[in-house]
Write a protein that holds these residues in place. Structure first.
Motif, PDB file in Angstrom:
ATOM      1  N   VAL A 187       0.818  -1.208   0.000  1.00  0.00           N
ATOM      2  CA  VAL A 187       0.000   0.000   0.000  1.00  0.00           C
ATOM      3  C   VAL A 187       0.855   1.263   0.000  1.00  0.00           C
ATOM      4  CG1 VAL A 187      -1.643   1.341   1.376  1.00  0.00           C
ATOM      5  CG2 VAL A 187      -1.976  -1.113   1.087  1.00  0.00           C
ATOM      6  N   ALA A 188       1.914   1.257   0.800  1.00  0.00           N
ATOM      7  CA  ALA A 188       2.777   2.434   0.928  1.00  0.00           C
ATOM      8  C   ALA A 188       4.224   2.044   0.666  1.00  0.00           C
ATOM      9  CB  ALA A 188       2.640   3.045   2.326  1.00  0.00           C
ATOM     10  N   SER A 189       5.023   3.012   0.288  1.00  0.00           N
ATOM     11  CA  SER A 189       6.424   2.740  -0.020  1.00  0.00           C
ATOM     12  C   SER A 189       7.252   2.760   1.258  1.00  0.00           C
ATOM     13  CB  SER A 189       6.952   3.787  -1.008  1.00  0.00           C
ATOM     14  OG  SER A 189       6.698   5.089  -0.513  1.00  0.00           O
ATOM     15  N   ILE A 190       6.928   1.835   2.165  1.00  0.00           N
ATOM     16  CA  ILE A 190       7.630   1.726   3.441  1.00  0.00           C
ATOM     17  C   ILE A 190       7.610   0.264   3.865  1.00  0.00           C
ATOM     18  CG2 ILE A 190       5.560   2.158   4.838  1.00  0.00           C
ATOM     19  CD1 ILE A 190       7.349   3.798   6.722  1.00  0.00           C
ATOM     20  N   HIS A 214       4.587   7.834  -3.525  1.00  0.00           N
ATOM     21  CA  HIS A 214       5.045   6.456  -3.696  1.00  0.00           C
ATOM     22  C   HIS A 214       6.419   6.457  -4.356  1.00  0.00           C
ATOM     23  CE1 HIS A 214       4.607   2.096  -4.661  1.00  0.00           C
ATOM     24  NE2 HIS A 214       3.986   2.155  -3.502  1.00  0.00           N
ATOM     25  N   THR A 215       7.119   5.312  -4.242  1.00  0.00           N
ATOM     26  CA  THR A 215       8.483   5.228  -4.778  1.00  0.00           C
ATOM     27  C   THR A 215       8.535   5.436  -6.287  1.00  0.00           C
ATOM     28  OG1 THR A 215       8.176   2.825  -4.800  1.00  0.00           O
ATOM     29  CG2 THR A 215       9.399   3.760  -2.949  1.00  0.00           C
ATOM     30  N   ASP A 216       7.456   5.106  -6.992  1.00  0.00           N
ATOM     31  CA  ASP A 216       7.449   5.279  -8.447  1.00  0.00           C
ATOM     32  C   ASP A 216       6.974   6.687  -8.849  1.00  0.00           C
ATOM     33  OD1 ASP A 216       4.808   5.151  -7.788  1.00  0.00           O
ATOM     34  OD2 ASP A 216       4.327   3.425  -9.032  1.00  0.00           O
ATOM     35  N   ASP A 217       6.986   7.620  -7.878  1.00  0.00           N
ATOM     36  CA  ASP A 217       6.596   9.026  -8.091  1.00  0.00           C
ATOM     37  C   ASP A 217       5.104   9.205  -8.359  1.00  0.00           C
ATOM     38  OD1 ASP A 217       9.163   9.996  -7.703  1.00  0.00           O
ATOM     39  OD2 ASP A 217       9.701   9.750  -9.809  1.00  0.00           O
ATOM     40  N   SER A 218       4.343   8.150  -8.197  1.00  0.00           N
ATOM     41  CA  SER A 218       2.898   8.270  -8.381  1.00  0.00           C
ATOM     42  C   SER A 218       2.250   8.756  -7.082  1.00  0.00           C
ATOM     43  CB  SER A 218       2.302   6.912  -8.776  1.00  0.00           C
ATOM     44  OG  SER A 218       2.462   5.969  -7.725  1.00  0.00           O
ATOM     45  N   PRO A 265       7.036   4.008  14.498  1.00  0.00           N
ATOM     46  CA  PRO A 265       5.610   4.060  14.135  1.00  0.00           C
ATOM     47  C   PRO A 265       5.146   5.362  13.497  1.00  0.00           C
ATOM     48  CG  PRO A 265       5.886   3.074  16.301  1.00  0.00           C
ATOM     49  CD  PRO A 265       7.232   3.606  15.899  1.00  0.00           C
ATOM     50  N   MET A 266       5.866   6.470  13.719  1.00  0.00           N
ATOM     51  CA  MET A 266       5.454   7.760  13.150  1.00  0.00           C
ATOM     52  C   MET A 266       6.110   8.055  11.798  1.00  0.00           C
ATOM     53  SD  MET A 266       3.188   8.971  15.176  1.00  0.00           S
ATOM     54  CE  MET A 266       2.649   7.297  15.552  1.00  0.00           C
ATOM     55  N   GLU A 267       6.895   7.104  11.276  1.00  0.00           N
ATOM     56  CA  GLU A 267       7.615   7.306  10.027  1.00  0.00           C
ATOM     57  C   GLU A 267       6.673   7.563   8.853  1.00  0.00           C
ATOM     58  OE1 GLU A 267      11.074   7.540   7.612  1.00  0.00           O
ATOM     59  OE2 GLU A 267      10.872   7.453   9.796  1.00  0.00           O
ATOM     60  N   TRP A 268       5.458   6.973   8.903  1.00  0.00           N
ATOM     61  CA  TRP A 268       4.525   7.084   7.785  1.00  0.00           C
ATOM     62  C   TRP A 268       4.125   8.538   7.514  1.00  0.00           C
ATOM     63  CZ3 TRP A 268      -0.420   9.091   8.447  1.00  0.00           C
ATOM     64  CH2 TRP A 268      -0.858   9.215   9.775  1.00  0.00           C
ATOM     65  N   LYS A 269       4.180   9.398   8.538  1.00  0.00           N
ATOM     66  CA  LYS A 269       3.775  10.800   8.361  1.00  0.00           C
ATOM     67  C   LYS A 269       4.692  11.535   7.394  1.00  0.00           C
ATOM     68  CE  LYS A 269       1.283  11.679  12.656  1.00  0.00           C
ATOM     69  NZ  LYS A 269       1.179  12.570  13.843  1.00  0.00           N
ATOM     70  N   GLU A 270       5.936  11.051   7.260  1.00  0.00           N
ATOM     71  CA  GLU A 270       6.878  11.690   6.341  1.00  0.00           C
ATOM     72  C   GLU A 270       6.461  11.504   4.880  1.00  0.00           C
ATOM     73  OE1 GLU A 270       9.340  13.633   7.355  1.00  0.00           O
ATOM     74  OE2 GLU A 270       8.593  13.248   9.395  1.00  0.00           O
ATOM     75  N   LEU A 271       5.630  10.487   4.613  1.00  0.00           N
ATOM     76  CA  LEU A 271       5.193  10.204   3.251  1.00  0.00           C
ATOM     77  C   LEU A 271       3.985  11.037   2.837  1.00  0.00           C
ATOM     78  CD1 LEU A 271       5.381   6.293   3.359  1.00  0.00           C
ATOM     79  CD2 LEU A 271       7.118   7.862   2.484  1.00  0.00           C
ATOM     80  N   VAL A 272       3.316  11.647   3.817  1.00  0.00           N
ATOM     81  CA  VAL A 272       2.066  12.374   3.543  1.00  0.00           C
ATOM     82  C   VAL A 272       2.361  13.647   2.754  1.00  0.00           C
ATOM     83  CG1 VAL A 272       0.080  13.544   4.591  1.00  0.00           C
ATOM     84  CG2 VAL A 272       1.016  11.456   5.631  1.00  0.00           C
ATOM     85  N   TYR A 273       1.524  13.919   1.755  1.00  0.00           N
ATOM     86  CA  TYR A 273       1.646  15.144   0.969  1.00  0.00           C
ATOM     87  C   TYR A 273       1.591  16.363   1.889  1.00  0.00           C
ATOM     88  CZ  TYR A 273       1.639  14.222  -4.036  1.00  0.00           C
ATOM     89  OH  TYR A 273       2.012  13.909  -5.310  1.00  0.00           O
ATOM     90  N   THR A 274       2.412  17.347   1.579  1.00  0.00           N
ATOM     91  CA  THR A 274       2.476  18.554   2.400  1.00  0.00           C
ATOM     92  C   THR A 274       1.093  19.196   2.550  1.00  0.00           C
ATOM     93  OG1 THR A 274       4.729  18.959   1.617  1.00  0.00           O
ATOM     94  CG2 THR A 274       3.581  20.806   2.647  1.00  0.00           C
TER      95      THR A 274
END
Length: 391
Positions: free
Chosen positions: A106-109, A154-158, A118-127
């Motif tokens: 689901v996510a690139s992590i 996502h890792t593929d820039d999508s 556990p809070m690492e996912w927040k870094e992936l969220v759009y600004t």
């Protein structure tokens, strides 16, 4: 069972000794001196062996239970990690997170990374979505069920849309001890919503806002203008000579011309202005926070850009715009008034030389545009919207 056989054997031997003592005429008293200690010894041996057997059996049972638990835990982990939808459990006391491996799809992590932090996912969220996510997380931490929709990189820039559904679990004192939930990939759903929105609010040919979108936009723009006390202009544009192109070159050529006109109109206005198509060769512009001098500059730029020849199927094609302009609040304070007065001004320009613009004035109050004018088309749309809102 073996212990019982041993004790039974000792008992037989003891009885045999007692009988022997009786045969040789030893007193019963001497036989008791032998038998009582022997009986005590047998009891102690029996008790020890029984306890040892219980311990052995208990250890065996524990080994079996542990093996069963290990197998069940392995089965549970296999099922847990095979789920398509990531599920998670976050414990407040030790800040420990359990999350299924499907998070990696689901996510690139990686599963390991998010478990360790556990809070690492927040870094992936759009600004643009971080403020919304933070507000929702605060709502969750107050003990409320929460649903958050946000975009991640996502890792593929999508772009991927995720939906996090979380439920807090409280103890007897109503303190949160754990949060459990699921994470869904809703990218396809969002793409479908965008397509439906495009069909509902945008013109299929030119990709400009359609009547419905125009109405919604003007309604909001008027509310802003009233609140902030600034001007607003409505421009109606009709193409002179379009019917001749359609009749002589065909509808495909006419469609190409309309798309090119839409492009030139968008290039003639400010970035914040709305350019929409009402249908046929009729367009509308909505300009906020604008003065008459700037409106005239835009109108002249539109006339110049649209009057330049178009090349359709290798042939030069010429059309020109007739533009009518009404202003908020001087020419009307509600949508219908502004539309009607811009419509009158546009038809006045069209019947008085074409290829020109005309501001609405009180002199046009009694002017009657043709029956099938832009105003009538807008009125039809407003009426439909009104009837739909009452259902």
């Amino acid at each position: 069972m073996n212990d019982m056989k041993i004790e039974f054997g000792v008992l037989i031997v003891s009885l045999g000794i007692i009988v022997l003592f009786n045969i040789i005429n030893l007193s019963q008293w001497y036989s008791l001196l032998f038998v009582i200690p022997l009986g005590i010894y047998c009891f102690i041996i029996y008790k020890q062996k029984r306890e040892n057997n219980i311990i052995v059996r208990s250890n065996k049972m524990l080994e079996d239970v542990n093996k069963l638990l290990e197998n069940n835990l392995k089965d549970f982990e296999d099922v847990y990690n095979s789920l398509e939808v990531p599920i998670f459990s976050y414990t407040y006391s030790n800040k420990e997170l359990f999350i299924s491996k499907s998070i990696e799809k689901v996510a690139s992590i990686s599963q390991e990374t998010i478990i360790d932090n556990p809070m690492e996912w927040k870094e992936l969220v759009y600004t643009e979505d971080k403020m919304k996510v933070n507000e929702k997380m605060k709502w969750l931490e107050k003990g409320n069920n929460t649903k958050i929709q946000f975009r991640i990189k996502h890792t593929d820039d999508s772009v991927r849309w995720l939906e996090l559904i979380a439920t807090p679990k409280n103890d007897s004192n109503n303190n949160i001890v754990k949060i459990v939930g699921t994470i869904h990939n809703i990218t396809r759903q969002k793409e479908l919503e965008d397509k439906l929105r495009q069909l509902a609010y945008y013109d299929e040919l030119t990709d400009l806002p359609n009547r419905l979108m125009i109405f919604k936009h003007v309604k909001k723009a008027l509310a802003r203008s009233k609140r902030q006390e600034h001007n607003l202009a409505v421009m109606f544009i009709d193409l002179d000579g379009f019917k001749n192109v359609n009749d002589t070159m065909g509808h495909d050529a006419g469609d190409t011309l309309l798309k090119d006109v839409a492009t030139r109109l968008s290039e003639s206005v400010r970035e914040e202005d709305l350019t929409g198509r009402l249908g046929g060769d009729e367009f509308i512009l909505v300009l906020e926070e604008v003065q008459n001098e700037e409106i005239e500059m835009i109108a002249k730029r539109i006339i110049e850009n649209i009057s330049n020849p178009f090349i359709i199927d290798g042939e030069e094609v010429n059309v020109s715009p007739s533009i009518g302009i009404s202003m908020f609040p001087s020419d009307g304070e509600v949508f219908d008034e502004l539309v009607q007065n811009a419509d009158k001004a546009m038809y006045y320009a069209k019947t008085n030389g074409k290829n020109s613009y005309k501001f609405y004035t009180s002199e046009l109050e009694e002017y009657e545009p043709p029956k099938f004018s832009l105003f009538n088309k807008i009125k039809e749309t407003v009426a439909k919207l009104g009837s739909n809102s009452q259902r």
